[in-house]
Design a protein around this motif. Structure first.
Motif, PDB file in Angstrom:
ATOM      1  N   ARG A  77      -2.891  -0.052  12.274  1.00 45.54           N
ATOM      2  CA  ARG A  77      -3.800  -0.569  13.295  1.00 45.54           C
ATOM      3  C   ARG A  77      -5.011   0.342  13.415  1.00 45.54           C
ATOM      4  N   VAL A  78      -6.212  -0.252  13.474  1.00 49.29           N
ATOM      5  CA  VAL A  78      -7.436   0.515  13.715  1.00 49.29           C
ATOM      6  C   VAL A  78      -8.155  -0.098  14.911  1.00 49.29           C
ATOM      7  N   PHE A  79      -8.968   0.702  15.593  1.00 48.50           N
ATOM      8  CA  PHE A  79      -9.658   0.250  16.796  1.00 48.50           C
ATOM      9  C   PHE A  79     -11.151   0.118  16.525  1.00 48.50           C
ATOM     10  N   THR A  84      -9.925  -2.606  21.677  1.00 45.53           N
ATOM     11  CA  THR A  84      -9.922  -3.729  20.735  1.00 45.53           C
ATOM     12  C   THR A  84      -9.446  -3.238  19.378  1.00 45.53           C
ATOM     13  N   ALA A  85      -8.290  -3.743  18.942  1.00 45.82           N
ATOM     14  CA  ALA A  85      -7.649  -3.238  17.727  1.00 45.82           C
ATOM     15  C   ALA A  85      -7.513  -4.328  16.683  1.00 45.82           C
ATOM     16  N   MET A  86      -7.483  -3.890  15.420  1.00 43.98           N
ATOM     17  CA  MET A  86      -7.277  -4.782  14.281  1.00 43.98           C
ATOM     18  C   MET A  86      -6.033  -4.357  13.518  1.00 43.98           C
ATOM     19  N   ILE A  87      -5.295  -5.361  13.036  1.00 39.13           N
ATOM     20  CA  ILE A  87      -4.196  -5.151  12.103  1.00 39.13           C
ATOM     21  C   ILE A  87      -4.469  -6.048  10.895  1.00 39.13           C
ATOM     22  N   PRO A  88      -3.626  -6.022   9.858  1.00 34.22           N
ATOM     23  CA  PRO A  88      -3.924  -6.842   8.675  1.00 34.22           C
ATOM     24  C   PRO A  88      -4.086  -8.338   8.957  1.00 34.22           C
ATOM     25  N   HIS A  89      -3.484  -8.850  10.033  1.00 31.49           N
ATOM     26  CA  HIS A  89      -3.552 -10.286  10.336  1.00 31.49           C
ATOM     27  C   HIS A  89      -4.722 -10.666  11.237  1.00 31.49           C
ATOM     28  N   SER A 132     -18.210  -6.019  18.076  1.00 31.03           N
ATOM     29  CA  SER A 132     -16.940  -6.474  18.637  1.00 31.03           C
ATOM     30  C   SER A 132     -16.611  -5.622  19.854  1.00 31.03           C
ATOM     31  N   MET A 133     -16.018  -6.263  20.864  1.00 26.11           N
ATOM     32  CA  MET A 133     -15.607  -5.523  22.053  1.00 26.11           C
ATOM     33  C   MET A 133     -14.768  -6.435  22.934  1.00 26.11           C
ATOM     34  N   GLY A 134     -14.100  -5.844  23.923  1.00 26.75           N
ATOM     35  CA  GLY A 134     -13.385  -6.636  24.914  1.00 26.75           C
ATOM     36  C   GLY A 134     -12.388  -7.605  24.327  1.00 26.75           C
ATOM     37  N   PHE A 135     -11.655  -7.185  23.284  1.00 25.55           N
ATOM     38  CA  PHE A 135     -10.616  -7.976  22.611  1.00 25.55           C
ATOM     39  C   PHE A 135     -11.190  -9.037  21.670  1.00 25.55           C
TER      40      PHE A 135
END
Length: 307
Positions: A77-79, A84-89, A132-135
């Motif tokens: 996971r990266v932010f 607001t975070a990203m994963i592979p999906h 990107s921000m706030g989910f």
């Protein structure tokens, strides 16, 4: 006619971590709630496809799209910002959410549905043109509005945002575009602490104080939105439907009741009936008390499906 209901199981694969309020359970609980209600048979259930690159580029520059793709991890996971975070999906879920929004516009414009509700995540109204921000990663409702204008030749589209948080990303993208009238209510002062004052003429911001209840809230809408919407005569209404202004929501400090969202939906239905041939596309934004979220979505859909 019918209310089209757009959702996809892959939108639940995006997960920003244990305890994060913007969780996969937001969708799974809505689905379970609807499955146990008469709405399950009233709605036209549609699985969206991912938005195209060309469509994304109407609201977001190529450099931003590449930035997100470069940041998306192969694992872990990266932010993109502190919350607001990203994963592979993540980006597949975001592309499905954005795709559902523009495809819902197509379905309503073609007459296959009277109106539509896009029940996807991640949400979109905090995503600015290149931030990107706030989910949020892609601005779903702005993409839908621009699609209606570019691909369907509409001249006037209204965006209505009743999330407890101000839709800064939508303002960033559509501010100054005279083809779009954006009317919003939001708690103030509150996150995202931007895009509130000195906005373009096509932005109708209605800051709402913490603790505001039903009577005051309804009066603010009637006094600030209705004349502008009537004068604008929108040919389609797009809704950033955030239900976190509910009094039970942990992310806001307003005191709205479930019935207020039914009232608000019916108000928008009346405007769409008068000016927009009943065309409404509503897109899920916030709402973090899961019971209140399910109740409000159901009231919203009951009103839409009664048209």
């Amino acid at each position: 006619m019918t209310t089209a209901f757009y959702s996809h199981n892959d939108c639940m694969k995006h997960d920003m971590g244990p305890g994060h309020p913007e969780s996969p359970e937001r969708l799974s609980r809505i689905m379970a709630y609807l499955a146990d209600s008469p709405l399950e048979k009233k709605l036209d259930w549609v699985r969206p496809e991912e938005i195209t690159r060309e469509q994304l580029l109407t609201a977001h520059p190529e450099s931003y799209l590449q930035q997100l793709e470069n940041m998306q991890p192969a694992q872990g996971r990266v932010f993109t910002d502190p919350e607001t975070a990203m994963i592979p999906h993540t980006l597949r879920a975001a592309r499905l959410a954005a795709g559902a929004s523009v495809q819902a516009v197509d379905r309503v414009m073609s007459g296959q549905a009277t109106n539509a509700f896009v029940c996807t995540r991640p949400p979109g109204h905090h995503a600015e043109s290149a931030r990107s921000m706030g989910f949020c990663f892609y601005n779903n409702v702005a993409l839908a509005a621009l699609h209606a204008l570019i691909e369907h030749g509409l001249e006037r589209v209204a965006i209505i945002d009743f999330d407890v948080h101000q839709g800064n990303g939508t303002v960033d993208i559509v501010g100054g575009d005279e083809r779009i009238l954006m009317c919003s209510t939001f708690q103030h002062p509150f996150f995202p602490h931007s895009h509130v004052y000195r906005q373009a003429d096509n932005i109708v911001n209605v800051p709402v104080p913490a603790g505001c209840g039903s009577e005051e809230y309804r009066k603010l809408i009637e006094e600030n939105w209705l004349d502008r919407l009537q004068a604008f005569k929108p040919q389609m209404l797009l809704v950033s439907a955030g239900f976190d202004a509910h009094k039970r929501d942990p992310m806001g400090e307003l005191n709205l009741e479930t019935a207020d969202f039914r009232w608000l939906t019916e108000l928008l239905i009346n405007i769409a009936a008068e000016h927009a041939e009943n065309r409404i596309v509503s897109v899920l934004e916030g709402g973090y008390d899961l019971n209140a979220l399910c109740e409000c979505v159901a009231e919203h859909l009951e009103a839409l499906s009664a048209v």
